[in-house]
Scaffold this motif. Structure first.
Motif, PDB file in Angstrom:
ATOM      1  N   TRP A   1       2.289   1.757  -3.460  1.00 33.34           N
ATOM      2  CA  TRP A   1       1.272   2.275  -4.362  1.00 33.34           C
ATOM      3  C   TRP A   1       1.025   3.754  -4.110  1.00 33.34           C
ATOM      4  O   TRP A   1       0.845   4.540  -5.028  1.00 33.34           O
ATOM      5  CB  TRP A   1      -0.039   1.518  -4.169  1.00 33.34           C
TER       6      TRP A   1
ATOM      7  N   SER B   1     -11.133  -0.404  -5.271  1.00 28.92           N
ATOM      8  CA  SER B   1     -11.132  -1.248  -6.477  1.00 28.92           C
ATOM      9  C   SER B   1     -10.823  -2.713  -6.126  1.00 28.92           C
ATOM     10  O   SER B   1     -11.386  -3.625  -6.728  1.00 28.92           O
ATOM     11  CB  SER B   1     -10.142  -0.720  -7.511  1.00 28.92           C
ATOM     12  N   PHE B   2      -9.972  -2.923  -5.134  1.00 29.23           N
ATOM     13  CA  PHE B   2      -9.647  -4.301  -4.731  1.00 29.23           C
ATOM     14  C   PHE B   2     -10.859  -4.982  -4.113  1.00 29.23           C
ATOM     15  O   PHE B   2     -11.146  -6.142  -4.390  1.00 29.23           O
ATOM     16  CB  PHE B   2      -8.469  -4.311  -3.743  1.00 29.23           C
TER      17      PHE B   2
ATOM     18  N   LEU C   1       0.827  -1.206   0.000  1.00 30.75           N
ATOM     19  CA  LEU C   1       0.000   0.000   0.000  1.00 30.75           C
ATOM     20  C   LEU C   1       0.864   1.260   0.000  1.00 30.75           C
ATOM     21  O   LEU C   1       0.563   2.237  -0.700  1.00 30.75           O
ATOM     22  CB  LEU C   1      -0.940   0.003   1.205  1.00 30.75           C
TER      23      LEU C   1
ATOM     24  N   SER D   1     -13.161  -6.204  -6.704  1.00 28.13           N
ATOM     25  CA  SER D   1     -12.601  -7.139  -7.691  1.00 28.13           C
ATOM     26  C   SER D   1     -12.680  -8.581  -7.179  1.00 28.13           C
ATOM     27  O   SER D   1     -12.927  -8.821  -6.002  1.00 28.13           O
ATOM     28  CB  SER D   1     -11.137  -6.768  -7.961  1.00 28.13           C
TER      29      SER D   1
ATOM     30  N   ARG E   1      -8.515   4.580  -2.967  1.00 25.68           N
ATOM     31  CA  ARG E   1      -9.021   4.247  -4.302  1.00 25.68           C
ATOM     32  C   ARG E   1      -8.617   2.814  -4.671  1.00 25.68           C
ATOM     33  O   ARG E   1      -9.415   2.051  -5.203  1.00 25.68           O
ATOM     34  CB  ARG E   1      -8.474   5.246  -5.337  1.00 25.68           C
ATOM     35  N   TRP E   2      -7.356   2.462  -4.352  1.00 26.71           N
ATOM     36  CA  TRP E   2      -6.903   1.096  -4.641  1.00 26.71           C
ATOM     37  C   TRP E   2      -7.686   0.079  -3.804  1.00 26.71           C
ATOM     38  O   TRP E   2      -8.111  -0.952  -4.323  1.00 26.71           O
ATOM     39  CB  TRP E   2      -5.400   0.956  -4.364  1.00 26.71           C
TER      40      TRP E   2
ATOM     41  N   ALA F   1       1.617   7.282  -6.668  1.00 26.29           N
ATOM     42  CA  ALA F   1       0.410   8.017  -7.041  1.00 26.29           C
ATOM     43  C   ALA F   1       0.776   9.394  -7.594  1.00 26.29           C
ATOM     44  O   ALA F   1       1.890   9.888  -7.426  1.00 26.29           O
ATOM     45  CB  ALA F   1      -0.504   8.167  -5.829  1.00 26.29           C
TER      46      ALA F   1
ATOM     47  N   ALA G   1      -5.159   7.863  -2.795  1.00 25.01           N
ATOM     48  CA  ALA G   1      -4.710   6.830  -3.741  1.00 25.01           C
ATOM     49  C   ALA G   1      -4.851   5.442  -3.127  1.00 25.01           C
ATOM     50  O   ALA G   1      -5.298   4.496  -3.781  1.00 25.01           O
ATOM     51  CB  ALA G   1      -3.261   7.084  -4.142  1.00 25.01           C
ATOM     52  N   VAL G   2      -4.487   5.338  -1.857  1.00 33.37           N
ATOM     53  CA  VAL G   2      -4.610   4.050  -1.169  1.00 33.37           C
ATOM     54  C   VAL G   2      -6.076   3.660  -1.073  1.00 33.37           C
ATOM     55  O   VAL G   2      -6.456   2.513  -1.361  1.00 33.37           O
ATOM     56  CB  VAL G   2      -3.955   4.112   0.236  1.00 33.37           C
TER      57      VAL G   2
END
Length: 175
Positions: free
Chosen positions: A49, A69-70, A46, A73, A65-66, A53, A62-63
Motif C-alpha cells: 500500500w 481508516s482501518f 502495508l 472501519s 492513513r490506511w 501511494a 500513507a500507511v
C-alpha cells in the motif's frame, strides 16, 4: 522383569516420545508460526500500500492513513472476531484433548483393576484373555506408573505360567 530406561519401546529417545512431552509444547510452536505468518503478510500488505501511494506523500503517512481508516472501519471488528474465535477454538481443542486423556487413563485403570485380582487368585496358567488384556495394557501404558503396573502384572502372570509349556512370549518394553 526389565527396567524401563529413558528410551521408548522402539529405541528412540524419550525426548521425542509424544507421551512424555507436555501438552502445550506443539500448540505453542504452531501459534508462534501462525503469528509470524500473519504478521509477515500484514507487513507485506502495508508495504504494498505504501508503494502505491502518491510519490509526493511520505510512505509512512500513507500507511498511517490506511491504518487510521482501518481502525475506524468494521474490518477491525471482524478481525478481532476471527482472532477471538481462533483463540476459543484452540482452548476448546486443548480441553477436549485433556478430557480424552483423562478418559483413556480411567479406562486403562479400570481394565487393570479387572485383571489384577485374577492374577493373584488363580494358580493355574493364565488364560488367553488374560494374556491379551495384559499385552494390550502394556502397549497402552502412557505413564511410568502404568508401565510399572503392567510390568508387575506380566511378572505375576509369568510366575503362573512357569511350569506350563505354552510358549507365549510376553510383550516387554525394552529400554
Amino acid at each position: 522383569m526389565t527396567e524401563r530406561g529413558p528410551s521408548t519401546p522402539n529405541g528412540e529417545s524419550a525426548a521425542h516420545d509424544p507421551r512424555t512431552q507436555s501438552p502445550g509444547t506443539g500448540a505453542g510452536k504452531r501459534a508462534a508460526i501462525w503469528g509470524a505468518i500473519v504478521l509477515g503478510l500484514g507487513l507485506l500488505v502495508l508495504y504494498g500500500w505504501a508503494e502505491q501511494a502518491d510519490p509526493k506523500e511520505d510512505a509512512w503517512r500513507a500507511v498511517l492513513r490506511w491504518v487510521d481508516s482501518f481502525v475506524q472501519s468494521p474490518g477491525l471488528g471482524g478481525l478481532a472476531a476471527v482472532v477471538a474465535a481462533s483463540v476459543a477454538l484452540g482452548q476448546w481443542r486443548r480441553q477436549e484433548r485433556a478430557e480424552l486423556k483423562i478418559r483413556r487413563d480411567q479406562q486403562w485403570w479400570d481394565v487393570f483393576k479387572l485383571i489384577y485380582p485374577s492374577s493373584h487368585i488363580h494358580s493355574g496358567p493364565p488364560t488367553a484373555e488374560e494374556r491379551q488384556l495384559v499385552d494390550t495394557l502394556a502397549d497402552q501404558a502412557d505413564t511410568e506408573v502404568q508401565t510399572a503396573a503392567a510390568e508387575a502384572l506380566i511378572g505375576d502372570l509369568e510366575r503362573r505360567d512357569r511350569g506350563a509349556e505354552r510358549g507365549h512370549r510376553w510383550k516387554r518394553r525394552e529400554g
